[in-house]
Design an enzyme around this catalytic site. Structure first.
Site, PDB file in Angstrom:
ATOM      1  N   HIS A  52      77.408  13.756  35.285  1.00 28.61           N
ATOM      2  CA  HIS A  52      76.633  12.935  34.526  1.00 28.61           C
ATOM      3  C   HIS A  52      75.973  11.921  35.720  1.00 28.61           C
ATOM      4  CE1 HIS A  52      75.291   9.889  31.728  1.00 28.61           C
ATOM      5  NE2 HIS A  52      75.499  10.844  30.988  1.00 28.61           N
TER       6      HIS A  52
ATOM      7  N   SER B  42      68.804  10.115  24.630  1.00 35.62           N
ATOM      8  CA  SER B  42      68.093   9.531  23.576  1.00 35.62           C
ATOM      9  C   SER B  42      67.934  10.361  22.346  1.00 35.62           C
ATOM     10  CB  SER B  42      66.844   8.776  23.885  1.00 35.62           C
ATOM     11  OG  SER B  42      67.245   7.691  24.793  1.00 35.62           O
TER      12      SER B  42
ATOM     13  N   GLY C  13      74.885  10.497  23.603  1.00 32.40           N
ATOM     14  CA  GLY C  13      75.534   9.469  23.768  1.00 32.40           C
ATOM     15  C   GLY C  13      75.400   8.484  22.575  1.00 32.40           C
TER      16      GLY C  13
ATOM     17  N   GLY D 203      69.837   6.544  27.221  1.00 31.02           N
ATOM     18  CA  GLY D 203      70.339   5.435  26.843  1.00 31.02           C
ATOM     19  C   GLY D 203      69.180   4.489  26.665  1.00 31.02           C
TER      20      GLY D 203
ATOM     21  N   ASN E 277      79.021  12.412  23.639  1.00 34.51           N
ATOM     22  CA  ASN E 277      79.668  11.757  25.140  1.00 34.51           C
ATOM     23  C   ASN E 277      79.831  10.336  24.603  1.00 34.51           C
ATOM     24  OD1 ASN E 277      80.002  10.442  27.635  1.00 34.51           O
ATOM     25  ND2 ASN E 277      78.091  11.033  28.352  1.00 34.51           N
ATOM     26  N   TRP E 278      80.955  10.106  24.388  1.00 38.74           N
ATOM     27  CA  TRP E 278      81.316   8.632  23.981  1.00 38.74           C
ATOM     28  C   TRP E 278      81.276   7.785  24.932  1.00 38.74           C
ATOM     29  CZ3 TRP E 278      86.073   9.455  20.150  1.00 38.74           C
ATOM     30  CH2 TRP E 278      85.487   9.936  18.947  1.00 38.74           C
ATOM     31  N   LYS E 279      81.292   7.977  26.296  1.00 37.41           N
ATOM     32  CA  LYS E 279      81.259   7.344  27.568  1.00 37.41           C
ATOM     33  C   LYS E 279      82.542   6.203  27.303  1.00 37.41           C
ATOM     34  CE  LYS E 279      76.449   7.892  27.822  1.00 37.41           C
ATOM     35  NZ  LYS E 279      75.323   7.393  28.331  1.00 37.41           N
TER      36      LYS E 279
ATOM     37  N   GLU F 173      69.501  16.199  31.796  1.00 38.61           N
ATOM     38  CA  GLU F 173      69.553  14.773  31.209  1.00 38.61           C
ATOM     39  C   GLU F 173      68.530  14.110  32.273  1.00 38.61           C
ATOM     40  OE1 GLU F 173      73.014  13.759  28.479  1.00 38.61           O
ATOM     41  OE2 GLU F 173      73.449  13.261  30.549  1.00 38.61           O
TER      42      GLU F 173
ATOM     43  N   GLU G  19      75.536   8.685  35.415  1.00 40.36           N
ATOM     44  CA  GLU G  19      76.240   7.581  35.679  1.00 40.36           C
ATOM     45  C   GLU G  19      77.335   7.561  36.695  1.00 40.36           C
ATOM     46  OE1 GLU G  19      77.079   6.782  31.210  1.00 40.36           O
ATOM     47  OE2 GLU G  19      74.997   6.571  31.035  1.00 40.36           O
TER      48      GLU G  19
HETATM   49  P1  PGA Z   1      72.151   8.746  25.345  1.00 41.65           P
HETATM   50  O1  PGA Z   1      73.320   9.491  26.411  1.00 41.65           O
HETATM   51  O2  PGA Z   1      71.949   9.704  23.968  1.00 41.65           O
HETATM   52  O3  PGA Z   1      72.581   7.537  24.674  1.00 41.65           O
HETATM   53  O4  PGA Z   1      70.521   8.749  25.857  1.00 41.65           O
HETATM   54  C1  PGA Z   1      73.153  10.627  26.919  1.00 41.65           C
HETATM   55  C2  PGA Z   1      73.892  10.873  27.695  1.00 41.65           C
HETATM   56  O5  PGA Z   1      74.276   9.851  28.705  1.00 41.65           O
HETATM   57  O6  PGA Z   1      75.115  11.919  27.773  1.00 41.65           O
END
Ligand code: PGA
Length: 252
Positions: A95, A212, A233, A172, A9-11, A166, A97
Protein backbone atom coordinates in the site's frame (compact mmCIF):
# COMPACT_ATOMS: atom_id res chain seq x y z
CA UNK A 1 -15.13 -15.23 -15.79
CA UNK A 2 -13.39 -13.47 -12.90
CA UNK A 3 -15.31 -13.18 -9.65
CA UNK A 4 -15.51 -9.57 -8.41
CA UNK A 5 -13.70 -8.68 -5.19
CA UNK A 6 -14.60 -5.88 -2.78
CA UNK A 7 -11.97 -5.33 -0.12
CA UNK A 8 -12.38 -2.85 2.72
CA UNK A 9 -9.18 -1.23 3.92
CA UNK A 10 -10.06 0.20 7.31
CA UNK A 11 -6.54 1.53 7.92
CA UNK A 12 -6.15 2.67 11.56
CA UNK A 13 -9.86 2.80 12.31
CA UNK A 14 -12.25 0.85 14.53
CA UNK A 15 -12.00 -0.70 17.95
CA UNK A 16 -13.31 -4.24 18.43
CA UNK A 17 -16.88 -3.18 19.31
CA UNK A 18 -16.93 -0.85 16.29
CA UNK A 19 -15.63 -3.62 14.04
CA UNK A 20 -18.24 -6.08 15.26
CA UNK A 21 -20.98 -3.46 14.90
CA UNK A 22 -19.86 -2.92 11.30
CA UNK A 23 -20.01 -6.56 10.25
CA UNK A 24 -23.34 -7.07 11.98
CA UNK A 25 -24.79 -4.17 9.97
CA UNK A 26 -23.12 -5.42 6.81
CA UNK A 27 -24.62 -8.87 7.23
CA UNK A 28 -28.04 -7.35 7.92
CA UNK A 29 -27.70 -5.35 4.67
CA UNK A 30 -27.24 -8.61 2.70
CA UNK A 31 -27.92 -11.32 1.79
CA UNK A 32 -24.47 -11.78 0.26
CA UNK A 33 -24.77 -14.69 -2.07
CA UNK A 34 -21.06 -15.32 -2.55
CA UNK A 35 -21.23 -14.08 -6.15
CA UNK A 36 -18.74 -11.39 -5.19
CA UNK A 37 -15.88 -11.86 -2.77
CA UNK A 38 -16.03 -9.59 0.30
CA UNK A 39 -12.90 -9.02 2.38
CA UNK A 40 -12.53 -6.83 5.46
CA UNK A 41 -8.94 -5.74 6.09
CA UNK A 42 -9.04 -4.65 9.71
CA UNK A 43 -6.47 -3.52 12.30
CA UNK A 44 -4.62 -6.40 14.01
CA UNK A 45 -6.55 -5.96 17.24
CA UNK A 46 -9.92 -6.74 15.64
CA UNK A 47 -8.87 -9.65 13.41
CA UNK A 48 -9.48 -12.61 15.71
CA UNK A 49 -12.93 -11.48 16.74
CA UNK A 50 -13.97 -10.58 13.21
CA UNK A 51 -12.75 -13.89 11.80
CA UNK A 52 -14.70 -15.77 14.45
CA UNK A 53 -17.83 -13.77 13.74
CA UNK A 54 -17.52 -14.17 9.96
CA UNK A 55 -16.88 -17.91 10.15
CA UNK A 56 -19.28 -19.71 7.79
CA UNK A 57 -20.23 -16.48 6.02
CA UNK A 58 -18.99 -15.35 2.59
CA UNK A 59 -17.06 -12.48 4.23
CA UNK A 60 -13.31 -13.03 4.59
CA UNK A 61 -10.94 -11.26 6.94
CA UNK A 62 -7.61 -9.78 5.93
CA UNK A 63 -4.75 -7.92 7.58
CA UNK A 64 -3.19 -4.67 6.41
CA UNK A 65 0.40 -5.62 7.17
CA UNK A 66 2.75 -8.27 8.57
CA UNK A 67 6.47 -8.96 8.81
CA UNK A 68 8.15 -11.51 6.57
CA UNK A 69 10.29 -13.29 9.18
CA UNK A 70 8.65 -16.39 10.72
CA UNK A 71 9.44 -15.41 14.32
CA UNK A 72 12.17 -13.85 16.44
CA UNK A 73 13.40 -10.62 17.97
CA UNK A 74 11.30 -8.17 15.93
CA UNK A 75 9.61 -6.06 18.55
CA UNK A 76 6.18 -4.89 17.52
CA UNK A 77 5.84 -7.13 14.48
CA UNK A 78 3.34 -9.84 13.54
CA UNK A 79 4.13 -12.87 11.37
CA UNK A 80 2.16 -14.54 8.58
CA UNK A 81 1.50 -17.63 10.68
CA UNK A 82 0.11 -15.42 13.49
CA UNK A 83 -2.32 -13.91 11.00
CA UNK A 84 -3.42 -17.34 9.83
CA UNK A 85 -3.75 -18.45 13.43
CA UNK A 86 -6.44 -15.81 14.06
CA UNK A 87 -8.32 -16.68 10.87
CA UNK A 88 -6.96 -14.23 8.29
CA UNK A 89 -6.98 -15.33 4.68
CA UNK A 90 -5.72 -12.15 2.96
CA UNK A 91 -3.15 -9.44 3.53
CA UNK A 92 -2.54 -6.07 1.88
CA UNK A 93 1.05 -5.64 0.67
CA UNK A 94 2.62 -2.58 -0.94
CA UNK A 95 0.00 0.00 0.00
CA UNK A 96 1.30 3.49 -0.80
CA UNK A 97 1.00 4.49 2.87
CA UNK A 98 3.33 1.62 3.84
CA UNK A 99 5.69 2.57 1.01
CA UNK A 100 5.81 6.27 1.89
CA UNK A 101 5.20 6.51 5.66
CA UNK A 102 6.98 3.30 6.69
CA UNK A 103 9.70 3.24 4.04
CA UNK A 104 8.81 -0.19 2.65
CA UNK A 105 10.90 -0.55 -0.50
CA UNK A 106 10.80 -3.04 -3.37
CA UNK A 107 13.16 -5.42 -1.55
CA UNK A 108 10.96 -5.60 1.55
CA UNK A 109 7.82 -5.92 -0.55
CA UNK A 110 9.35 -8.81 -2.47
CA UNK A 111 10.08 -10.65 0.78
CA UNK A 112 6.57 -9.98 2.04
CA UNK A 113 5.01 -11.22 -1.18
CA UNK A 114 7.19 -14.34 -1.16
CA UNK A 115 6.39 -15.13 2.49
CA UNK A 116 2.65 -14.54 2.11
CA UNK A 117 2.55 -16.92 -0.86
CA UNK A 118 4.57 -19.56 0.97
CA UNK A 119 2.21 -19.26 3.93
CA UNK A 120 -0.92 -19.40 1.75
CA UNK A 121 -2.06 -15.94 2.72
CA UNK A 122 -3.55 -14.22 -0.32
CA UNK A 123 -1.74 -10.93 -1.00
CA UNK A 124 -3.65 -7.93 -2.27
CA UNK A 125 -0.61 -6.38 -3.87
CA UNK A 126 -0.87 -2.61 -4.41
CA UNK A 127 0.81 -0.59 -7.13
CA UNK A 128 0.32 2.96 -8.32
CA UNK A 129 2.02 6.13 -9.44
CA UNK A 130 2.18 9.58 -7.83
CA UNK A 131 0.71 12.69 -9.43
CA UNK A 132 4.15 13.94 -10.47
CA UNK A 133 4.91 10.61 -12.10
CA UNK A 134 1.61 10.64 -13.99
CA UNK A 135 2.12 14.21 -15.13
CA UNK A 136 5.59 13.30 -16.35
CA UNK A 137 4.10 10.48 -18.43
CA UNK A 138 5.79 7.85 -16.26
CA UNK A 139 2.73 6.09 -14.80
CA UNK A 140 3.09 2.83 -16.73
CA UNK A 141 6.85 2.66 -16.25
CA UNK A 142 6.44 3.15 -12.48
CA UNK A 143 3.80 0.45 -12.18
CA UNK A 144 5.85 -1.94 -14.35
CA UNK A 145 8.87 -1.41 -12.13
CA UNK A 146 6.83 -1.96 -8.95
CA UNK A 147 5.48 -5.22 -10.32
CA UNK A 148 8.79 -6.46 -11.69
CA UNK A 149 10.72 -5.66 -8.52
CA UNK A 150 8.22 -7.16 -6.10
CA UNK A 151 7.52 -10.30 -8.10
CA UNK A 152 11.16 -11.15 -8.81
CA UNK A 153 11.32 -14.87 -9.49
CA UNK A 154 7.86 -15.57 -8.04
CA UNK A 155 5.28 -17.36 -10.16
CA UNK A 156 2.03 -17.42 -8.17
CA UNK A 157 -1.04 -19.18 -9.50
CA UNK A 158 -3.89 -16.78 -10.38
CA UNK A 159 -5.92 -17.79 -7.33
CA UNK A 160 -2.99 -17.19 -4.97
CA UNK A 161 -2.92 -13.41 -5.23
CA UNK A 162 -4.58 -10.28 -6.59
CA UNK A 163 -3.38 -6.85 -7.61
CA UNK A 164 -4.81 -3.46 -6.67
CA UNK A 165 -4.07 -0.47 -8.89
CA UNK A 166 -4.20 2.53 -6.58
CA UNK A 167 -2.97 5.81 -8.06
CA UNK A 168 -1.46 7.64 -5.08
CA UNK A 169 -3.17 10.91 -6.03
CA UNK A 170 -6.59 9.24 -5.83
CA UNK A 171 -6.19 7.74 -2.35
CA UNK A 172 -8.24 9.56 0.26
CA UNK A 173 -8.49 12.65 -1.92
CA UNK A 174 -12.00 12.34 -3.31
CA UNK A 175 -10.45 12.45 -6.79
CA UNK A 176 -11.01 9.19 -8.66
CA UNK A 177 -9.14 8.08 -11.74
CA UNK A 178 -11.37 8.55 -14.77
CA UNK A 179 -12.83 5.28 -16.05
CA UNK A 180 -10.57 5.66 -19.12
CA UNK A 181 -7.41 6.01 -17.04
CA UNK A 182 -8.38 3.21 -14.63
CA UNK A 183 -9.15 0.86 -17.52
CA UNK A 184 -5.99 1.81 -19.42
CA UNK A 185 -3.74 1.05 -16.44
CA UNK A 186 -5.52 -2.18 -15.47
CA UNK A 187 -5.26 -3.30 -19.10
CA UNK A 188 -1.58 -2.43 -19.10
CA UNK A 189 -1.10 -4.50 -15.92
CA UNK A 190 -2.91 -7.43 -17.49
CA UNK A 191 -0.73 -7.28 -20.59
CA UNK A 192 2.36 -7.21 -18.35
CA UNK A 193 0.98 -10.29 -16.59
CA UNK A 194 0.33 -11.98 -19.94
CA UNK A 195 3.90 -11.41 -21.10
CA UNK A 196 5.23 -12.86 -17.91
CA UNK A 197 2.78 -15.61 -16.99
CA UNK A 198 0.98 -16.33 -20.27
CA UNK A 199 -2.40 -15.22 -21.55
CA UNK A 200 -4.51 -17.84 -19.80
CA UNK A 201 -2.98 -17.08 -16.43
CA UNK A 202 -3.28 -13.31 -16.91
CA UNK A 203 -6.93 -13.68 -17.86
CA UNK A 204 -7.66 -15.18 -14.44
CA UNK A 205 -5.81 -12.77 -12.14
CA UNK A 206 -8.05 -10.24 -10.42
CA UNK A 207 -7.04 -6.59 -10.74
CA UNK A 208 -8.81 -4.21 -8.39
CA UNK A 209 -9.02 -0.44 -8.60
CA UNK A 210 -8.58 1.67 -5.46
CA UNK A 211 -8.69 5.40 -4.80
CA UNK A 212 -11.80 7.28 -3.65
CA UNK A 213 -14.23 4.54 -4.64
CA UNK A 214 -17.70 5.33 -3.30
CA UNK A 215 -21.28 4.31 -4.08
CA UNK A 216 -21.65 7.11 -6.65
CA UNK A 217 -18.74 5.94 -8.83
CA UNK A 218 -18.70 2.19 -8.14
CA UNK A 219 -20.79 1.32 -11.16
CA UNK A 220 -18.76 3.18 -13.80
CA UNK A 221 -15.47 1.80 -12.44
CA UNK A 222 -16.50 -1.80 -11.76
CA UNK A 223 -18.02 -2.25 -15.19
CA UNK A 224 -14.65 -1.70 -16.89
CA UNK A 225 -13.42 -4.84 -18.65
CA UNK A 226 -10.09 -5.14 -16.82
CA UNK A 227 -11.30 -3.98 -13.40
CA UNK A 228 -12.36 -6.89 -11.21
CA UNK A 229 -13.25 -5.15 -7.99
CA UNK A 230 -12.25 -2.43 -5.58
CA UNK A 231 -10.01 -1.74 -2.62
CA UNK A 232 -11.94 0.81 -0.59
CA UNK A 233 -10.63 3.02 2.19
CA UNK A 234 -12.79 5.91 3.44
CA UNK A 235 -16.10 4.64 2.09
CA UNK A 236 -15.52 1.21 3.65
CA UNK A 237 -15.87 2.62 7.15
CA UNK A 238 -19.65 2.87 6.82
CA UNK A 239 -21.34 -0.52 6.42
CA UNK A 240 -24.17 0.80 4.28
CA UNK A 241 -21.79 2.62 1.92
CA UNK A 242 -19.65 -0.49 1.60
CA UNK A 243 -22.77 -2.60 0.99
CA UNK A 244 -23.94 -0.14 -1.66
CA UNK A 245 -20.57 -0.24 -3.42
CA UNK A 246 -20.75 -4.05 -3.52
CA UNK A 247 -24.28 -3.94 -4.84
CA UNK A 248 -23.69 -1.31 -7.54
CA UNK A 249 -20.26 -2.65 -8.42
CA UNK A 250 -21.59 -6.17 -8.93
CA UNK A 251 -24.10 -5.15 -11.60
CA UNK A 252 -22.98 -6.33 -15.02
P1 PGA B 1 -9.70 5.61 -0.27
O1 PGA B 1 -8.49 4.64 0.12
O2 PGA B 1 -10.83 4.74 -0.76
O3 PGA B 1 -10.04 6.32 1.00
O4 PGA B 1 -9.22 6.52 -1.34
C1 PGA B 1 -8.14 3.53 -0.67
C2 PGA B 1 -6.97 2.82 -0.08
O5 PGA B 1 -6.11 3.48 0.53
O6 PGA B 1 -6.85 1.59 -0.19
Amino acid sequence: MRKKVFAANWKMHKTRPEAVGFVDELMAAGPWSGEAELIICAPFTALAELAQRMHNTPVKVGAQNFYYEPQGAFTGEVSASMLKDVGCTHVIIGHSERRSLFAEDDGVLHLKLKTALEESLIPIFCVGESLEQRQAGEAEAVVRKQLTAALGELFPRPDQWMIAYEPVWAIGTGVTASPQDAQAMCKFIRSWLAERYGLANAAEIRILYGGSVKPANACELMILPDVDGALIGGASLEPLDFAEIVRRGSLD
